[in-house]
Design a protein around this motif. Structure first.
Motif, PDB file in Angstrom:
ATOM      1  N   LEU A   1       0.804  -1.229   0.000  1.00  0.00           N
ATOM      2  CA  LEU A   1       0.000   0.000   0.000  1.00  0.00           C
ATOM      3  C   LEU A   1       0.837   1.281   0.000  1.00  0.00           C
ATOM      4  N   ARG A   2       2.125   1.149  -0.227  1.00  0.00           N
ATOM      5  CA  ARG A   2       2.970   2.336  -0.206  1.00  0.00           C
ATOM      6  C   ARG A   2       2.638   3.299  -1.335  1.00  0.00           C
ATOM      7  N   HIS A   3       2.118   2.788  -2.440  1.00  0.00           N
ATOM      8  CA  HIS A   3       1.743   3.678  -3.542  1.00  0.00           C
ATOM      9  C   HIS A   3       0.546   4.557  -3.157  1.00  0.00           C
ATOM     10  N   ILE A   4      -0.355   4.010  -2.320  1.00  0.00           N
ATOM     11  CA  ILE A   4      -1.476   4.807  -1.840  1.00  0.00           C
ATOM     12  C   ILE A   4      -0.985   5.849  -0.841  1.00  0.00           C
ATOM     13  N   LYS A   5      -0.028   5.486  -0.008  1.00  0.00           N
ATOM     14  CA  LYS A   5       0.556   6.445   0.916  1.00  0.00           C
ATOM     15  C   LYS A   5       1.219   7.588   0.146  1.00  0.00           C
ATOM     16  N   ALA A   6       1.881   7.263  -0.954  1.00  0.00           N
ATOM     17  CA  ALA A   6       2.527   8.293  -1.781  1.00  0.00           C
ATOM     18  C   ALA A   6       1.479   9.231  -2.385  1.00  0.00           C
ATOM     19  N   LEU A   7       0.330   8.683  -2.795  1.00  0.00           N
ATOM     20  CA  LEU A   7      -0.748   9.508  -3.339  1.00  0.00           C
ATOM     21  C   LEU A   7      -1.271  10.469  -2.276  1.00  0.00           C
ATOM     22  N   ILE A   8      -1.435   9.970  -1.067  1.00  0.00           N
ATOM     23  CA  ILE A   8      -1.913  10.806   0.030  1.00  0.00           C
ATOM     24  C   ILE A   8      -0.930  11.936   0.300  1.00  0.00           C
ATOM     25  N   GLU A   9       0.358  11.635   0.232  1.00  0.00           N
ATOM     26  CA  GLU A   9       1.374  12.673   0.439  1.00  0.00           C
ATOM     27  C   GLU A   9       1.297  13.732  -0.654  1.00  0.00           C
ATOM     28  N   LYS A  10       1.124  13.318  -1.893  1.00  0.00           N
ATOM     29  CA  LYS A  10       1.039  14.267  -3.009  1.00  0.00           C
ATOM     30  C   LYS A  10      -0.208  15.128  -2.933  1.00  0.00           C
ATOM     31  N   SER A  11      -1.250  14.611  -2.288  1.00  0.00           N
ATOM     32  CA  SER A  11      -2.521  15.335  -2.242  1.00  0.00           C
ATOM     33  C   SER A  11      -2.426  16.614  -1.430  1.00  0.00           C
ATOM     34  N   ARG A  12      -1.351  16.808  -0.697  1.00  0.00           N
ATOM     35  CA  ARG A  12      -1.227  18.015   0.111  1.00  0.00           C
ATOM     36  C   ARG A  12      -1.187  19.275  -0.757  1.00  0.00           C
ATOM     37  N   TYR A  13      -0.910  19.107  -2.058  1.00  0.00           N
ATOM     38  CA  TYR A  13      -0.951  20.233  -2.987  1.00  0.00           C
ATOM     39  C   TYR A  13      -2.306  20.356  -3.689  1.00  0.00           C
ATOM     40  N   GLY A  14      -3.152  19.336  -3.551  1.00  0.00           N
ATOM     41  CA  GLY A  14      -4.377  19.278  -4.331  1.00  0.00           C
ATOM     42  C   GLY A  14      -4.080  18.670  -5.684  1.00  0.00           C
ATOM     43  N   LEU A  15      -4.853  17.666  -6.097  1.00  0.00           N
ATOM     44  CA  LEU A  15      -4.607  16.963  -7.348  1.00  0.00           C
ATOM     45  C   LEU A  15      -5.872  16.908  -8.188  1.00  0.00           C
ATOM     46  N   LYS A  16      -5.720  17.155  -9.482  1.00  0.00           N
ATOM     47  CA  LYS A  16      -6.826  17.012 -10.429  1.00  0.00           C
ATOM     48  C   LYS A  16      -6.496  15.858 -11.362  1.00  0.00           C
ATOM     49  N   PHE A  17      -7.423  14.905 -11.473  1.00  0.00           N
ATOM     50  CA  PHE A  17      -7.239  13.732 -12.323  1.00  0.00           C
ATOM     51  C   PHE A  17      -7.922  14.017 -13.652  1.00  0.00           C
ATOM     52  N   ASN A  18      -7.119  14.406 -14.629  1.00  0.00           N
ATOM     53  CA  ASN A  18      -7.646  14.850 -15.915  1.00  0.00           C
ATOM     54  C   ASN A  18      -8.229  13.676 -16.714  1.00  0.00           C
ATOM     55  N   ALA A  19      -9.331  13.946 -17.398  1.00  0.00           N
ATOM     56  CA  ALA A  19     -10.001  12.948 -18.245  1.00  0.00           C
ATOM     57  C   ALA A  19     -10.147  11.604 -17.529  1.00  0.00           C
ATOM     58  N   PRO A  20     -10.819  11.586 -16.367  1.00  0.00           N
ATOM     59  CA  PRO A  20     -10.981  10.330 -15.627  1.00  0.00           C
ATOM     60  C   PRO A  20     -11.773   9.306 -16.423  1.00  0.00           C
ATOM     61  N   GLU A  21     -11.417   8.041 -16.297  1.00  0.00           N
ATOM     62  CA  GLU A  21     -12.084   6.978 -17.017  1.00  0.00           C
ATOM     63  C   GLU A  21     -13.530   6.808 -16.525  1.00  0.00           C
ATOM     64  N   LYS A  22     -14.394   6.373 -17.405  1.00  0.00           N
ATOM     65  CA  LYS A  22     -15.797   6.153 -17.040  1.00  0.00           C
ATOM     66  C   LYS A  22     -15.907   5.131 -15.917  1.00  0.00           C
ATOM     67  N   GLU A  23     -15.009   4.137 -15.942  1.00  0.00           N
ATOM     68  CA  GLU A  23     -15.051   3.104 -14.909  1.00  0.00           C
ATOM     69  C   GLU A  23     -14.751   3.693 -13.532  1.00  0.00           C
ATOM     70  N   LEU A  24     -13.805   4.658 -13.480  1.00  0.00           N
ATOM     71  CA  LEU A  24     -13.463   5.295 -12.212  1.00  0.00           C
ATOM     72  C   LEU A  24     -14.643   6.102 -11.677  1.00  0.00           C
ATOM     73  N   ILE A  25     -15.270   6.879 -12.552  1.00  0.00           N
ATOM     74  CA  ILE A  25     -16.427   7.677 -12.141  1.00  0.00           C
ATOM     75  C   ILE A  25     -17.559   6.761 -11.654  1.00  0.00           C
ATOM     76  N   ALA A  26     -17.779   5.651 -12.334  1.00  0.00           N
ATOM     77  CA  ALA A  26     -18.828   4.714 -11.938  1.00  0.00           C
ATOM     78  C   ALA A  26     -18.541   4.122 -10.554  1.00  0.00           C
ATOM     79  N   LYS A  27     -17.269   3.840 -10.273  1.00  0.00           N
ATOM     80  CA  LYS A  27     -16.894   3.292  -8.964  1.00  0.00           C
ATOM     81  C   LYS A  27     -17.176   4.301  -7.851  1.00  0.00           C
ATOM     82  N   ILE A  28     -16.852   5.572  -8.107  1.00  0.00           N
ATOM     83  CA  ILE A  28     -17.098   6.602  -7.101  1.00  0.00           C
ATOM     84  C   ILE A  28     -18.593   6.766  -6.868  1.00  0.00           C
ATOM     85  N   GLU A  29     -19.371   6.761  -7.946  1.00  0.00           N
ATOM     86  CA  GLU A  29     -20.828   6.905  -7.823  1.00  0.00           C
ATOM     87  C   GLU A  29     -21.447   5.724  -7.084  1.00  0.00           C
TER      88      GLU A  29
END
Length: 295
Positions: free
Chosen positions: A110-138
């Protein structure tokens, strides 16, 4: 513009919260909270404020906001006209960085998720998110218990693999906002943050703190920080200038002086170089936010 603390803590004993918001318009408050926030904009448009970033937002945007990072979504004027045909709809997930336990994300898997959390301190925008990702969030809204947790971890995993990510807030703004809480700051960085707005900081004086020659320190600094010493100091100064423009009613000349610039022309030049806009344009964009907040 006053910065507000919002209590987003979850009271249902869950490790994270998922809310499906449907409003005439989004909350018009410049705010922060200790939880991270993953947001999917389902409907509506407007201007997104994250730290010193000012950008348009629209349907389908997926944004990850780090802990304590000031932010706000401001809908366009037409959303405040009592039109029944317009709605501001979003799915917001709030979670602490240790939502799975203090040491959980330190595991190798899970270290890659920890790295994502660390990067989020700047705020992150995920450009052109996949339909599958949006469906998972919904779909997360309707899940409970173990399935909900596993789905959320799966979403975080997908975000770590996303190829097109934009950092929103500048490092300078972030460092100034958090400087008081960073106990692990090196002596040289501590010196920079304590003296950046007191006029010229020479490379030689900072190098002496590190007990290095100026040339050796310069090479080492760029290798570690990914930018030259002067670039870093200017980034910190402009980040602080954005904070002053955001939260205080200071004019540009005073902000220039308070940020460590004795030459307003140099301040204007560095501000535009780092933020992509002039101080005047930056103020105009935030002025709309201030007026709406006062209503």
């Amino acid at each position: 513009m006053k910065l507000h603390y919002l209590d987003r803590s979850n009271t249902s004993d869950n490790s994270f919260s998922v809310k499906h918001h449907v409003f005439p318009y989004f909350l018009r408050i410049w705010h922060y909270h200790p939880e991270l926030e993953l947001s999917l904009i389902v409907k509506s448009k407007g201007t997104r404020f994250v730290g010193d970033s000012i950008e348009r937002f629209q349907e389908g945007d997926v944004i990850l906001i780090g802990e304590k990072l000031p932010h706000m979504w401001l809908n366009d004027d037409k959303y405040f006209s009592n039109s029944k045909n317009l709605q501001a709809e979003a799915i917001a997930i709030h979670f602490r960085k240790d939502f799975m336990g203090k040491d959980f994300c330190d595991s190798k898997e899970l270290r890659h998720i920890k790295a994502l959390i660390e990067k989020s301190r700047y705020g992150l925008k995920f450009n052109a998110p996949e339909k599958e990702l949006i469906a998972k969030i919904e779909s997360l809204v309707a899940l409970n218990g173990f399935e909900k947790l596993m789905s959320f971890l799966n979403i975080l995993n997908d975000l770590t693999n996303h190829k097109d990510i934009t950092q929103l807030s500048s490092k300078g703004y972030l460092n100034i906002f958090r400087e008081g809480n960073n106990k692990k700051m090196s002596k040289t960085h501590e010196y920079i943050f304590k003296n950046f707005n007191k006029g010229n900081i020479s490379l030689e004086e900072v190098a002496s703190i590190a007990h290095m020659s100026a040339s050796a320190f310069s090479r080492s600094f760029k290798r570690v920080n990914g930018k030259t010493f002067n670039e870093y100091v200017n980034e910190v100064r402009i980040g602080y200038a954005c904070k002053l423009l955001n939260e205080y009613n200071y004019n540009i000349s005073r902000v220039s002086y308070e940020s460590g610039y004795n030459n307003i022309s140099n301040f204007n030049r560095q501000f535009k170089k780092i933020t992509g806009r002039t101080p005047s344009d930056y103020i105009k964009q935030y002025k709309k936010l201030i007026l709406n907040e006062a209503e």
